[in-house]
Scaffold this active site. Sequence first.
Site, PDB file in Angstrom:
ATOM      1  N   SER A  15       0.838  -1.207   0.000  1.00 53.33           N
ATOM      2  CA  SER A  15       0.000   0.000   0.000  1.00 53.33           C
ATOM      3  C   SER A  15       0.869   1.250   0.000  1.00 53.33           C
ATOM      4  O   SER A  15       2.050   1.205   0.378  1.00 53.33           O
ATOM      5  CB  SER A  15      -0.897  -0.019   1.253  1.00 53.33           C
ATOM      6  OG  SER A  15      -1.649   1.169   1.372  1.00 53.33           O
ATOM      7  N   VAL A  60       5.751  -7.386  10.936  1.00 48.63           N
ATOM      8  CA  VAL A  60       7.091  -6.814  11.078  1.00 48.63           C
ATOM      9  C   VAL A  60       7.604  -6.859  12.517  1.00 48.63           C
ATOM     10  O   VAL A  60       8.807  -6.778  12.760  1.00 48.63           O
ATOM     11  CB  VAL A  60       7.116  -5.372  10.509  1.00 48.63           C
ATOM     12  CG1 VAL A  60       6.422  -4.390  11.445  1.00 48.63           C
ATOM     13  CG2 VAL A  60       8.536  -4.903  10.225  1.00 48.63           C
ATOM     14  N   TYR A 149       3.782   8.207  17.842  1.00 52.86           N
ATOM     15  CA  TYR A 149       4.310   8.202  16.466  1.00 52.86           C
ATOM     16  C   TYR A 149       5.581   9.039  16.375  1.00 52.86           C
ATOM     17  O   TYR A 149       6.592   8.603  15.811  1.00 52.86           O
ATOM     18  CB  TYR A 149       3.219   8.735  15.535  1.00 52.86           C
ATOM     19  CG  TYR A 149       3.520   8.612  14.068  1.00 52.86           C
ATOM     20  CD1 TYR A 149       3.394   7.379  13.423  1.00 52.86           C
ATOM     21  CD2 TYR A 149       3.900   9.719  13.318  1.00 52.86           C
ATOM     22  CE1 TYR A 149       3.655   7.270  12.052  1.00 52.86           C
ATOM     23  CE2 TYR A 149       4.158   9.613  11.960  1.00 52.86           C
ATOM     24  CZ  TYR A 149       4.026   8.385  11.329  1.00 52.86           C
ATOM     25  OH  TYR A 149       4.281   8.273   9.977  1.00 52.86           O
ATOM     26  N   SER A 151       7.666   9.904  18.748  1.00 51.34           N
ATOM     27  CA  SER A 151       8.764   9.298  19.512  1.00 51.34           C
ATOM     28  C   SER A 151       9.335   8.099  18.767  1.00 51.34           C
ATOM     29  O   SER A 151      10.561   7.915  18.699  1.00 51.34           O
ATOM     30  CB  SER A 151       8.276   8.852  20.888  1.00 51.34           C
ATOM     31  OG  SER A 151       7.685   9.931  21.582  1.00 51.34           O
TER      32      SER A 151
HETATM   33  P1  NAI Z   1      -0.125   2.689   4.231  1.00 54.95           P
HETATM   34  O1  NAI Z   1      -1.068   2.387   5.325  1.00 54.95           O
HETATM   35  O2  NAI Z   1      -0.640   3.048   2.897  1.00 54.95           O
HETATM   36  O3  NAI Z   1       0.889   1.465   4.044  1.00 54.95           O
HETATM   37  C1  NAI Z   1       1.482   0.834   5.152  1.00 54.95           C
HETATM   38  C2  NAI Z   1       1.575  -0.643   4.840  1.00 54.95           C
HETATM   39  O4  NAI Z   1       2.212  -1.255   5.964  1.00 54.95           O
HETATM   40  C3  NAI Z   1       0.212  -1.323   4.667  1.00 54.95           C
HETATM   41  O5  NAI Z   1       0.200  -2.126   3.500  1.00 54.95           O
HETATM   42  C4  NAI Z   1       0.062  -2.159   5.924  1.00 54.95           C
HETATM   43  O6  NAI Z   1      -0.683  -3.353   5.726  1.00 54.95           O
HETATM   44  C5  NAI Z   1       1.524  -2.447   6.262  1.00 54.95           C
HETATM   45  N1  NAI Z   1       1.691  -2.745   7.673  1.00 54.95           N
HETATM   46  C6  NAI Z   1       1.111  -2.096   8.720  1.00 54.95           C
HETATM   47  N2  NAI Z   1       1.449  -2.690   9.867  1.00 54.95           N
HETATM   48  C7  NAI Z   1       2.264  -3.728   9.542  1.00 54.95           C
HETATM   49  C8  NAI Z   1       2.910  -4.720  10.292  1.00 54.95           C
HETATM   50  N3  NAI Z   1       2.773  -4.784  11.621  1.00 54.95           N
HETATM   51  N4  NAI Z   1       3.677  -5.621   9.644  1.00 54.95           N
HETATM   52  C9  NAI Z   1       3.793  -5.588   8.306  1.00 54.95           C
HETATM   53  N5  NAI Z   1       3.175  -4.673   7.525  1.00 54.95           N
HETATM   54  C10 NAI Z   1       2.421  -3.761   8.147  1.00 54.95           C
HETATM   55  O7  NAI Z   1       0.816   3.831   4.798  1.00 54.95           O
HETATM   56  P2  NAI Z   1       1.907   4.787   4.122  1.00 54.95           P
HETATM   57  O8  NAI Z   1       1.404   6.144   4.259  1.00 54.95           O
HETATM   58  O9  NAI Z   1       2.316   4.281   2.804  1.00 54.95           O
HETATM   59  O10 NAI Z   1       3.088   4.623   5.162  1.00 54.95           O
HETATM   60  C11 NAI Z   1       4.316   3.994   4.838  1.00 54.95           C
HETATM   61  C12 NAI Z   1       5.352   4.474   5.845  1.00 54.95           C
HETATM   62  O11 NAI Z   1       5.539   5.872   5.674  1.00 54.95           O
HETATM   63  C13 NAI Z   1       4.955   4.277   7.318  1.00 54.95           C
HETATM   64  O12 NAI Z   1       6.087   3.925   8.062  1.00 54.95           O
HETATM   65  C14 NAI Z   1       4.475   5.657   7.722  1.00 54.95           C
HETATM   66  O13 NAI Z   1       4.621   5.866   9.100  1.00 54.95           O
HETATM   67  C15 NAI Z   1       5.436   6.514   6.922  1.00 54.95           C
HETATM   68  N6  NAI Z   1       4.982   7.879   6.714  1.00 54.95           N
HETATM   69  C16 NAI Z   1       3.811   8.136   6.053  1.00 54.95           C
HETATM   70  C17 NAI Z   1       3.414   9.443   5.881  1.00 54.95           C
HETATM   71  C18 NAI Z   1       2.143   9.803   5.183  1.00 54.95           C
HETATM   72  O14 NAI Z   1       1.762  10.995   5.238  1.00 54.95           O
HETATM   73  N7  NAI Z   1       1.456   8.893   4.518  1.00 54.95           N
HETATM   74  C19 NAI Z   1       4.211  10.566   6.390  1.00 54.95           C
HETATM   75  C20 NAI Z   1       5.422  10.169   7.044  1.00 54.95           C
HETATM   76  C21 NAI Z   1       5.787   8.869   7.198  1.00 54.95           C
END
Ligand code: NAI
Length: 265
Positions: A15, A60, A149, A151
């Site tokens: 995703s 993870v 988040y 931290s």
């Molecule tokens: P998203 O929700 O679209 O994708 C995250 C993916 O991680 C999902 O496919 C989900 O199933 C998977 N996931 C969640 N928990 C998991 C686990 N315990 N084990 C394995 N997979 C797991 O989110 P997005 O926005 O693409 O986020 C990706 C990264 O970017 C994250 O670390 C998020 O904190 C970081 N991030 C996102 C921002 C945003 O504005 N979207 C801003 C700053 C950082």
Amino acid sequence: MSTQGQVAVIIGGASGIGWATAALMAARGDTVIIADLDGAAATARAGELGGSTAGHQVQVTDETGMRTLFDTVTADHGPVGAVVDCAGISRPGTIADLSLADWQATVDVCLTGAFLSVKEAARSVREGGSVVLVASLNGRQPGVAMSAYCSAKAGVLMLAEVAAMELAPRRIRVNAVNPGFVHTPLTYGATLVPGLVDEYVENTPLGRPGTPEDIAQTIGFLTSDAAGWMTGAAIDLNGGAHTMRYPNIVDRLADMTAASSTNDG
Ligand code: NAI
């Protein structure tokens, strides 16, 4: 050793930012392994990309599951060239109100997950490979009601620096990226709070939220030979938002509640 055609494991790759990264790396010829908590989505995404791409289910935060994932990938595809950890969740709440369970869930996925990703990379990545940890603008800029988040992500930034030092003797590079607000399923809830994204954009010199592709481009660079002299770095990708201030979600929610009670009355 060249990174061309490398085996790349993308955790949280089904995703948002992870998926955009998987698509970019597959398009340039990497063998992309999409690993995600949502195993069905990981398999479906791998099917969309075709070729040598594969999907796997992984939690993870589970050391045994992560070990099995990397053992399987190495047995099926050979030594790993790149690991990208994109798994993340966010459970907002002011410190006074945030439950311990929500704190722990956030820190587990965002920080312990990054730790286990590096730990597995230390075991499975070949010399000359790389690791990218997706941290956040919130690792360096605080947000009200985002203690867990913020931290955890600050911890990820330090983890990347320590890991860069420890893995450098094997020529494995470790870097982080700090996305600002990006439209993905993770941030969908925030878009439902009136004015919240507008406030982010007002505090963003380049005047727009990010796209998953904005972030994927830089991860693609960091996992390529072009970044061969970069390690222990954190790249801000946020339209300049780190120069200003983060939106106050509590104030925006209070505005929303006040507006709805006015409408009700
Ligand atoms: P998203 O929700 O679209 O994708 C995250 C993916 O991680 C999902 O496919 C989900 O199933 C998977 N996931 C969640 N928990 C998991 C686990 N315990 N084990 C394995 N997979 C797991 O989110 P997005 O926005 O693409 O986020 C990706 C990264 O970017 C994250 O670390 C998020 O904190 C970081 N991030 C996102 C921002 C945003 O504005 N979207 C801003 C700053 C950082």
